[in-house]
Design a protein around this motif. Structure first.
Motif, PDB file in Angstrom:
ATOM      1  N   HIS A  66      29.031  78.238  94.308  1.00  0.00           N
ATOM      2  CA  HIS A  66      29.419  76.881  94.701  1.00  0.00           C
ATOM      3  C   HIS A  66      30.916  76.715  94.501  1.00  0.00           C
ATOM      4  N   PRO A  67      31.624  76.173  95.519  1.00  0.00           N
ATOM      5  CA  PRO A  67      33.086  76.092  95.422  1.00  0.00           C
ATOM      6  C   PRO A  67      33.578  75.300  94.213  1.00  0.00           C
ATOM      7  N   GLU A  68      32.825  74.286  93.767  1.00  0.00           N
ATOM      8  CA  GLU A  68      33.286  73.518  92.607  1.00  0.00           C
ATOM      9  C   GLU A  68      32.512  73.855  91.338  1.00  0.00           C
ATOM     10  N   ARG A  69      31.215  74.073  91.505  1.00  0.00           N
ATOM     11  CA  ARG A  69      30.401  74.248  90.303  1.00  0.00           C
ATOM     12  C   ARG A  69      30.295  75.685  89.818  1.00  0.00           C
ATOM     13  N   GLY A  70      30.856  76.606  90.571  1.00  0.00           N
ATOM     14  CA  GLY A  70      30.791  78.000  90.140  1.00  0.00           C
ATOM     15  C   GLY A  70      29.476  78.657  90.506  1.00  0.00           C
ATOM     16  N   LEU A  71      29.125  79.705  89.770  1.00  0.00           N
ATOM     17  CA  LEU A  71      27.934  80.467  90.091  1.00  0.00           C
ATOM     18  C   LEU A  71      26.677  79.750  89.597  1.00  0.00           C
ATOM     19  N   ILE A  72      25.808  79.361  90.509  1.00  0.00           N
ATOM     20  CA  ILE A  72      24.590  78.639  90.139  1.00  0.00           C
ATOM     21  C   ILE A  72      23.416  79.619  90.132  1.00  0.00           C
ATOM     22  N   PRO A  73      22.638  79.653  89.037  1.00  0.00           N
ATOM     23  CA  PRO A  73      21.523  80.599  88.940  1.00  0.00           C
ATOM     24  C   PRO A  73      20.345  80.181  89.822  1.00  0.00           C
ATOM     25  N   PRO A  74      19.521  81.151  90.211  1.00  0.00           N
ATOM     26  CA  PRO A  74      18.404  80.865  91.115  1.00  0.00           C
ATOM     27  C   PRO A  74      17.422  79.832  90.574  1.00  0.00           C
ATOM     28  N   SER A  75      17.298  79.748  89.254  1.00  0.00           N
ATOM     29  CA  SER A  75      16.372  78.766  88.678  1.00  0.00           C
ATOM     30  C   SER A  75      16.755  77.351  89.104  1.00  0.00           C
TER      31      SER A  75
END
Ligand code: C2E
Ligand code: MG
Ligand code: MG
Ligand code: MG
Length: 292
Positions: A66-75
């Protein structure tokens, strides 16, 4: 319930519920856009022969950059993708990317091992799944032997007759199939026998108990032993998931399971990060961690 209480409950719950629904809605919209913008990336976690460190295959795991939130996990996004139907867009993106990565590595002379891709329940029962997969495969000219599909036990049990049919078709195409998160979905043994699977992945929750207070005597340990026995009786490979300690590794070796995936060996890695490991063909297993 007194009127006052009801009102208080109402006042307390509604904003929370609304906020949650709203958040879900925003997330779904953002994910839809993110998928279009190519924000979905894959990491790869090796599965190794835990006696030698040899890399046998790897699992592709989706992350949302995500451009602002960073790496978001699959969960945080797979369940939403599942409940909104967006998974039917996400799944093919993952498969295409895995195929393209195999192509890139092949072109660069990187020794490749099979990649396992997760298929969620809604994808599994999607009409024409086999053809959709074959189309993607044809576009990238990947040998089906280089691909594996992981289906959770609970997804397979949702509609077992249908699952047997679909999985048999995939098997006939030459793909390897494994049951993910095994031990949590109550598959009856007679059904297990009918599913054309080559591997069972022991759910991580059973492994975590090993090395704890009860060590080899916990319920988790008993279940791990039982699943390993089941695998050897049915002639199905067993892969242990979530191996984090040398105690767990030792336990698996002692009970006849030689293949595992876990932080002890490697985290999920980017394609760039895993490349040197693929070239080396193996992972250094650090035996210096104290054996309790
Ligand atoms: P899974 O398929 O059971 O994947 C294994 C999960 O265990 C991964 O979490 C992995 O990072 C984590 N793991 C591996 N080794 C260890 C360890 O030693 N300790 C601990 N605590 N965890 C470990 P991740 O990447 O967060 O994925 C979670 C789940 O999301 C996956 O569980 C899978 O069900 C789903 N998922 C991930 N990528 C995809 C995808 O492309 N498609 C679909 N349908 N589902 C996906
Ligand atoms: Mg999996
Ligand atoms: Mg799993
Ligand atoms: Mg899981």
């Amino acid at each position: 319930i007194a009127k006052g209480d009801g009102r208080r409950l109402y006042r307390f719950f509604t904003p929370v519920l609304n906020r949650r629904l709203l958040e879900q809605f925003h997330l779904e919209q953002a994910l839809r856009i993110g998928l279009e913008r190519g924000e979905l990336v894959l990491q790869y976690q090796p599965r190794v022969d835990i006696t030698t460190g040899k890399i046998l295959s790897m699992e592709a795991l989706a992350r949302w950059r995500h451009p602002e939130r960073g790496l978001i996990p699959p969960s945080q996004f797979i369940p939403i993708a599942e409940s909104t139907g967006l998974i039917l867009d996400l799944g093919p993106i993952v498969l295409r990317e895995a195929c393209q990565q195999i192509q890139r590595w092949k072109a660069e002379g990187v020794p490749i091992v099979p990649i396992a891709v997760n298929l969620s329940a809604n994808e599994l029962y999607q009409e024409d799944l086999t053809h959709r997969i074959q189309d993607i495969m044809a576009a990238s000219q990947i040998d089906p032997a280089h691909l594996e599909f992981e289906i959770t036990e609970s997804a397979a049990m949702r509609s077992i007759e249908q699952a047997v049919t679909i999985l048999s078709q995939l098997r006939a195409c030459g793909f390897t199939l494994s049951i993910d998160d095994f031990g949590t979905g109550y598959a009856s043994l007679s059904y297990l026998n009918r599913l054309p699977m080559q591997a069972i992945k022991i759910d991580r929750s059973f492994l975590t108990e090993i090395g704890g207070e009860l060590n080899g005597h916990s319920q988790g340990a008993a279940i791990v032993k039982a699943i390993i026995g089941l695998g050897s009786n049915l002639g199905i490979h067993i892969i242990a998931e979530g191996v984090e300690t040398q105690v767990q590794r030792r336990f698996l070796i002692d009970h006849g399971c030689n293949v595992a995936q876990g932080y002890l060996f490697a985290w999920p890695l980017t394609a760039e990060e895993i490349e040197p490991l693929l070239r080396a063909g193996r992972i250094q297993i650090d035996e210096t961690e104290a054996l309790v």
